[in-house]
Design an enzyme around this catalytic site. Structure first.
Site, PDB file in Angstrom:
ATOM      1  N   GLY A  57       0.828  -1.197   0.000  1.00 46.71           N
ATOM      2  CA  GLY A  57       0.000   0.000   0.000  1.00 46.71           C
ATOM      3  C   GLY A  57       0.861   1.244   0.000  1.00 46.71           C
ATOM      4  CB  CYS A  84       5.120  -4.305   0.177  1.00 49.02           C
ATOM      5  SG  CYS A  84       6.001  -2.764  -0.108  1.00 49.02           S
ATOM      6  CE1 TYR A  85       1.171   1.001   5.587  1.00 55.06           C
ATOM      7  CE2 TYR A  85      -0.364  -0.826   5.896  1.00 55.06           C
ATOM      8  CZ  TYR A  85       0.094   0.434   6.251  1.00 55.06           C
ATOM      9  OH  TYR A  85      -0.533   1.112   7.270  1.00 55.06           O
ATOM     10  CG  HIS A 173       5.511  -5.981  -4.606  1.00 57.09           C
ATOM     11  ND1 HIS A 173       4.246  -5.725  -4.138  1.00 57.09           N
ATOM     12  CD2 HIS A 173       6.280  -4.935  -4.226  1.00 57.09           C
ATOM     13  CE1 HIS A 173       4.232  -4.561  -3.502  1.00 57.09           C
ATOM     14  NE2 HIS A 173       5.463  -4.057  -3.550  1.00 57.09           N
ATOM     15  CD  GLU A 175       2.375  -8.522  -5.339  1.00 62.22           C
ATOM     16  OE1 GLU A 175       3.104  -9.307  -4.688  1.00 62.22           O
ATOM     17  OE2 GLU A 175       2.172  -7.345  -4.988  1.00 62.22           O
ATOM     18  CB  SER A 227     -21.942  -6.068 -27.197  1.00 62.47           C
ATOM     19  OG  SER A 227     -20.822  -6.661 -26.558  1.00 62.47           O
ATOM     20  N   GLY A 228     -21.080  -8.859 -28.836  1.00 62.45           N
ATOM     21  CA  GLY A 228     -19.945  -9.376 -29.596  1.00 62.45           C
ATOM     22  C   GLY A 228     -18.650  -9.207 -28.814  1.00 62.45           C
ATOM     23  N   GLY A 229     -18.695  -8.437 -27.723  1.00 57.55           N
ATOM     24  CA  GLY A 229     -17.529  -8.284 -26.853  1.00 57.55           C
ATOM     25  C   GLY A 229     -17.330  -9.548 -26.021  1.00 57.55           C
ATOM     26  CG  ASP A 231     -16.634  -8.899 -20.120  1.00 58.46           C
ATOM     27  OD1 ASP A 231     -15.703  -9.724 -20.211  1.00 58.46           O
ATOM     28  OD2 ASP A 231     -16.479  -7.739 -19.706  1.00 58.46           O
ATOM     29  CB  SER A 232     -22.172  -9.608 -23.837  1.00 58.92           C
ATOM     30  OG  SER A 232     -21.700  -9.421 -25.143  1.00 58.92           O
ATOM     31  CB  SER A 233     -19.002 -13.477 -26.360  1.00 59.24           C
ATOM     32  OG  SER A 233     -19.143 -12.471 -27.320  1.00 59.24           O
ATOM     33  CE  LYS A 373     -12.310  -8.375 -20.888  1.00 64.46           C
ATOM     34  NZ  LYS A 373     -13.564  -7.601 -20.992  1.00 64.46           N
TER      35      LYS A 373
END
Ligand code: XMP
Length: 517
Positions: A57, A84-85, A173, A175, A227-229, A231-233, A373
């Site tokens: 942080g 870290c923090y 870090h 990650e 929409s073809g994007g 997420d909606s696909s 995502k």
């Protein structure tokens, strides 16, 4: 099987890498959730994780105002890993000392492993690891019960552990991918130290989502704006698998899509998967609404409003629809939680076409709410969607409406579609498509003189834009090879009569934005 049973809590102290920690943990098959460090502590107790990771942080534990670790975290009696923090807060609160250091470390540092620890065992033959640091403060006195398990030139206590209580601290870090062995450390923490299994897999996530969608909707009908994007696909593919014909999709063709995009959406979903898709051909309506409008924000509003009108009209023709599906994903959930608590990170909220019409009274079905995502993409491929669709560059909701500068016309949209297609086709052919984060053509509202053959040509100018970025908040213009740009330019000018000139955009973000409008 409860795929959420073995879970870790990531307590967020405001690091830009918090989501990355959660993603890394999930990549190892363990469900993880992020809660802000000032969350109602009861939620920590109720979440009942098998381990807690404290993020980094921007604050300092050496000042009074620095965030504290809620006492509920210790009361859970599960392993804790502070990064870290998070490490500094542990050291400070458990009786050690943290001090500002003159020798800040940013970037690579050599970590020398000390003693024995279950977190580092088997990770290095040489006893050293190259790790990624970013800190000003450092731990100068260990809390009682802790031992040093790693040191660096400027942080003699770069890693610490209390192996009895299973509390660990890492100044670096793990990650970020630049930290050698970092991902394995998080895996060891999750599996060996916290005892989590590996039930968070694409197949299990799909089974779990299908079961919860079925439980939620019963025999009800679900409406989805496709929409073809990505997420909606993925929502469409998932819901179709879960409830078949109880799903109805509405695909609004606004005339501002990429070349053949409408046909591809229909082919993928209606023809190949057998999803019920209603295609609303509304090109003329959108173009009409946009007539005479040059201002970008005004165009966005008109496109958004017209979308909702068309979508609602189509929806009102259907009877018995009880649910509206949405492609909300986990970062949206985290961001709106942050916004609600007033402690948000910088948020860029674009009003996405496909958003919920506010006065539609239906319950929401949001099967991707828990997913990042990259998880959504993996799910899409697992569900059988074409990788070219799932790994496509992002496309803005207002589509070509914000890539035709100034007033939008049918001719401009047609020219731009063809130019954009050539650019993308060449990027794929040269194996460059996946090396850039977003690439597209822009139609400029100017004309320029050229000579083609012996003919003077007074025609349009196309700009090419390609950027490299991780988060789309900042971006570098892509240094595509000159020969490549030359090939694209000459194809566009030769194949599209209405274009006399092609330019390449060499602006980074900031100060420019990725889109031109
Ligand atoms: P900018 O131009 O703001 O773009 O640097 C950052 C990312 O957001 C996308 N973008 C939009 N997406 N509606 C959207 O759904 C919009 O109005 C919009 N404007 C920009 C852009 O394509 C890039 O990925």
């Amino acid at each position: 099987m409860d795929i959420h049973a073995d879970r870790l809590l990531i307590l967020d102290f405001g690091s830009q890498y918090t989501q990355l920690i959660a993603r890394r943990v999930r990549e190892h098959g363990v469900y993880s959730e992020i809660l802000p460090c000032d969350v109602d502590p009861q939620r920590i107790t109720e979440f009942a994780p098998k381990g807690v990771i404290l993020s980094g942080g921007p604050e300092s534990t050496t000042v009074e105002t620095g965030w504290k670790i809620p006492s509920e975290v210790y009361q859970l009696n599960v392993p804790i890993l502070g990064i870290c923090y998070g490490m500094q807060a542990l050291a400070q609160e458990l009786g050690g000392k943290v001090e500002p250091s003159d020798l800040r470390e940013f970037g690579h540092a050599d970590l020398t492993l000390e003693g024995q620890s279950d977190l580092f065992s088997g990770l290095s033959d040489t006893g050293r690891l190259s790790v990624w640091m970013s800190h000003g403060d450092r731990v100068t006195v260990l809390p009682p019960g802790f031992a040093v398990i790693g040191s660096s030139a400027h942080a003699p206590i770069a890693a610490m552990a209390d192996l009895t209580r299973h509390i660990y601290g890492l100044q670096f870090h793990p990650e970020v991918t630049h930290s050698e062995g970092g991902s394995e450390m998080l895996a060891k923490f999750a599996h060996q130290i916290c005892g989590c299994g590996r039930s968070w897999t694409p197949e299990n996530i799909i089974d779990d989502a299908i079961a919860s969608v079925r439980a939620q909707v019963g025999n009800g009908q679900v409406l989805l704006g496709l929409s073809g994007g990505v997420d909606s696909s993925v929502v469409a593919a998932l819901l179709h698998k879960a409830i078949g014909d109880q799903l109805v999709c509405v695909f609004v063709d606004n005339g501002l899509l990429r070349l053949n995009e409408g046909a591809q959406v229909m082919e993928t979903f209606a023809e190949n998967l057998g999803v019920r898709v209603i295609r609303a051909n509304a090109e003329a309506r959108f173009l009409d609404a946009l007539k005479g409008v040059a201002d970008p924000e005004e165009k966005r509003k008109i496109i958004g409003r017209t979308f909702i009108e068309v979508f609602e009209e189509e929806a009102s023709k259907l009877t018995g629809v009880d649910f509206l599906a949405q492609g909300t994903i986990y970062p949206d959930v985290i961001e709106s939680a942050g916004a609600a608590s007033g402690k948000a990170h910088v948020i860029k909220s674009h009003h996405n076409v496909g958003g919920l019409p506010e006065d539609m009274r239906m319950s929401l079905v949001e099967p991707l709410r828990e997913l990042f995502k990259d998880e959504v993409r993996i799910l899409g491929v697992t569900l059988g969607l074409p990788p070219s669709m799932v790994y496509r560059h992002p496309f803005p909701g207002p589509g070509l409406g914000v890539r035709i500068l100034g007033e939008v016309s049918q001719t401009a949209a047609d020219v731009l579609r063809r130019a954009d297609h050539i650019f993308i086709e060449e990027l794929r052919a040269a194996d460059l498509y996946d090396k850039v984060s977003q690439a597209f053509a822009v139609f400029l509202p100017v004309k320029s003189v050229g000579v083609v053959g012996d003919q003077r040509r007074y025609a349009s100018v196309i700009a090419l834009r390609a950027v490299e970025t991780i988060d789309f908040m900042t971006a570098r213009w892509a240094h595509l090879p000159y020969e490549f740009i030359e090939r694209v330019s000459s194809r566009i000018i030769n194949e599209i009569e209405d274009v006399s000139r092609v330019v390449y955009d060499v602006s980074s973000k900031p100060p420019a934005t990725i889109e031109w409008e």
